[in-house]
Design an enzyme around this catalytic site. Structure first.
Site, PDB file in Angstrom:
ATOM      1  N   ASP A 177       0.825  -1.208   0.000  1.00  0.00           N
ATOM      2  CA  ASP A 177       0.000   0.000   0.000  1.00  0.00           C
ATOM      3  C   ASP A 177       0.864   1.265   0.000  1.00  0.00           C
ATOM      4  O   ASP A 177       0.362   2.375  -0.065  1.00  0.00           O
ATOM      5  CB  ASP A 177      -1.025   0.008   1.145  1.00  0.00           C
ATOM      6  CG  ASP A 177      -0.404  -0.129   2.523  1.00  0.00           C
ATOM      7  OD1 ASP A 177       0.829  -0.147   2.627  1.00  0.00           O
ATOM      8  OD2 ASP A 177      -1.178  -0.225   3.503  1.00  0.00           O
ATOM      9  N   SER A 178       2.206   1.076   0.003  1.00  0.00           N
ATOM     10  CA  SER A 178       3.122   2.201  -0.248  1.00  0.00           C
ATOM     11  C   SER A 178       2.876   2.807  -1.623  1.00  0.00           C
ATOM     12  O   SER A 178       3.305   3.933  -1.892  1.00  0.00           O
ATOM     13  CB  SER A 178       4.575   1.724  -0.152  1.00  0.00           C
ATOM     14  OG  SER A 178       4.797   0.639  -1.028  1.00  0.00           O
ATOM     15  N   ASP A 201      -0.976  -6.183  -0.122  1.00  0.00           N
ATOM     16  CA  ASP A 201      -1.373  -5.553   1.144  1.00  0.00           C
ATOM     17  C   ASP A 201      -2.881  -5.346   1.191  1.00  0.00           C
ATOM     18  O   ASP A 201      -3.475  -4.871   0.210  1.00  0.00           O
ATOM     19  CB  ASP A 201      -0.729  -4.161   1.268  1.00  0.00           C
ATOM     20  CG  ASP A 201       0.642  -4.199   1.918  1.00  0.00           C
ATOM     21  OD1 ASP A 201       1.050  -5.273   2.385  1.00  0.00           O
ATOM     22  OD2 ASP A 201       1.297  -3.145   1.965  1.00  0.00           O
ATOM     23  N   GLU A 226      -1.327  -5.824   8.748  1.00  0.00           N
ATOM     24  CA  GLU A 226      -0.485  -5.289   9.814  1.00  0.00           C
ATOM     25  C   GLU A 226      -1.029  -5.621  11.198  1.00  0.00           C
ATOM     26  O   GLU A 226      -2.237  -5.632  11.414  1.00  0.00           O
ATOM     27  CB  GLU A 226      -0.380  -3.760   9.668  1.00  0.00           C
ATOM     28  CG  GLU A 226       0.361  -3.331   8.418  1.00  0.00           C
ATOM     29  CD  GLU A 226       0.511  -1.822   8.289  1.00  0.00           C
ATOM     30  OE1 GLU A 226       1.016  -1.384   7.240  1.00  0.00           O
ATOM     31  OE2 GLU A 226       0.121  -1.082   9.236  1.00  0.00           O
ATOM     32  N   GLU A 233       9.483  -4.506  10.563  1.00  0.00           N
ATOM     33  CA  GLU A 233       9.856  -3.170  10.070  1.00  0.00           C
ATOM     34  C   GLU A 233      10.374  -2.277  11.178  1.00  0.00           C
ATOM     35  O   GLU A 233       9.725  -2.101  12.213  1.00  0.00           O
ATOM     36  CB  GLU A 233       8.662  -2.492   9.371  1.00  0.00           C
ATOM     37  CG  GLU A 233       9.033  -1.105   8.847  1.00  0.00           C
ATOM     38  CD  GLU A 233       8.040  -0.520   7.856  1.00  0.00           C
ATOM     39  OE1 GLU A 233       8.273   0.620   7.425  1.00  0.00           O
ATOM     40  OE2 GLU A 233       7.039  -1.186   7.520  1.00  0.00           O
TER      41      GLU A 233
END
Length: 257
Positions: free
Chosen positions: A44-45, A83, A115, A182
């Protein structure tokens, strides 16, 4: 042979490092696949890289589906993971199953990433896995929690480190086939990697993870701002700007065609 989730777990056992990069369109996906990348992540970056958002939060499921379809068409060998964007899976396990099911059904991708490893999210991961949907976990700095965590390194205190380790174990027990770590201390990432039987994929988490992931725009020097743990291998912003400037000059001076 196309890469599978089972293969990634075998590679951890064989101590063979796993290469993961992000893609957002057909052209980039094709190049990554031809270069032998193991996993192509439709992250989703792409909200920042492709759509110009400030964070990942505005990205919708429809946008992720649109880009994932293009990426999947460009990939023959790598495992494609997509994502789930903010608020497409947090409300309930049912919502997560519906969103993840759409990803696999409509794009042809083989897995989803979400996440968090707190108890409710670990339960959601378990439900997804039972429904036949492979899940890649993501803990430490979770960009969808930017307003809560910022972009600071996570897990720096003993308590925070214990919590992240507990989340990693919970995600493995829930059936995740791997976990992205991360922006956490390298020592914590090494501890988690040693404890788990599933692979860890690091981003700003040191060299002891089972694999590494970066945003491809950072690797190619396309990003305006780089996170501190990224590395550019070429400056495409400069190269593209120069090429366009040269073309523009030739057109204006009537030297092209």
């Amino acid at each position: 042979m196309a890469v599978t989730t089972q293969q990634l777990i075998q590679w951890k056992q064989q101590a063979r490092p796993i290469v993961v990069l992000t893609a957002w369109d057909y052209a980039i996906a094709q190049l990554l696949d031809a270069s032998g990348v193991d996993v192509v992540l439709v992250g989703d970056s792409l909200g920042m890289v492709t759509l110009g958002y400030e964070t990942t939060l505005p990205v919708t499921l429809e946008e992720m589906l649109h880009h994932a379809k293009a990426v999947r068409r460009g990939v023959q060998q790598a495992l494609v993971v997509v994502d789930l964007p903010f608020l497409s899976y947090q409300e309930s396990p049912q919502q997560a199953i519906h969103s993840a099911g759409r990803v696999l059904k409509e794009t042809g991708a083989q897995a989803v990433k979400l996440e968090g490893g707190y108890p409710a999210m670990a339960e959601t991961v378990g439900r997804l896995v039972k429904a036949g949907i492979p899940v890649l976990g993501h803990i430490g700095l979770t960009p969808q929690s930017v307003h809560q965590l910022g972009y600071r390194q996570q897990g720096k205190t003993a308590d925070a480190g214990e919590r992240i380790l507990g989340e990693a174990i919970a995600l493995e027990q829930a059936g995740a086939f791997g976990i992205v770590l991360e922006h956490i201390p390298a020592s914590l990432a090494a501890q988690i990697t040693q404890k788990l039987t599933i692979p860890t994929i690091g981003i700003g988490a040191g060299s002891d993870c089972d694999g590494q992931v970066l945003v491809t725009a950072d690797v190619l020097g396309l990003s305006q701002r780089q996170p501190p743990f990224a590395k550019s291998y070429v400056n495409l912003r400069e190269i593209i700007t120069q090429a366009v400037t040269d073309f523009s000059g030739e057109v204006r001076e009537r030297n092209f065609p």
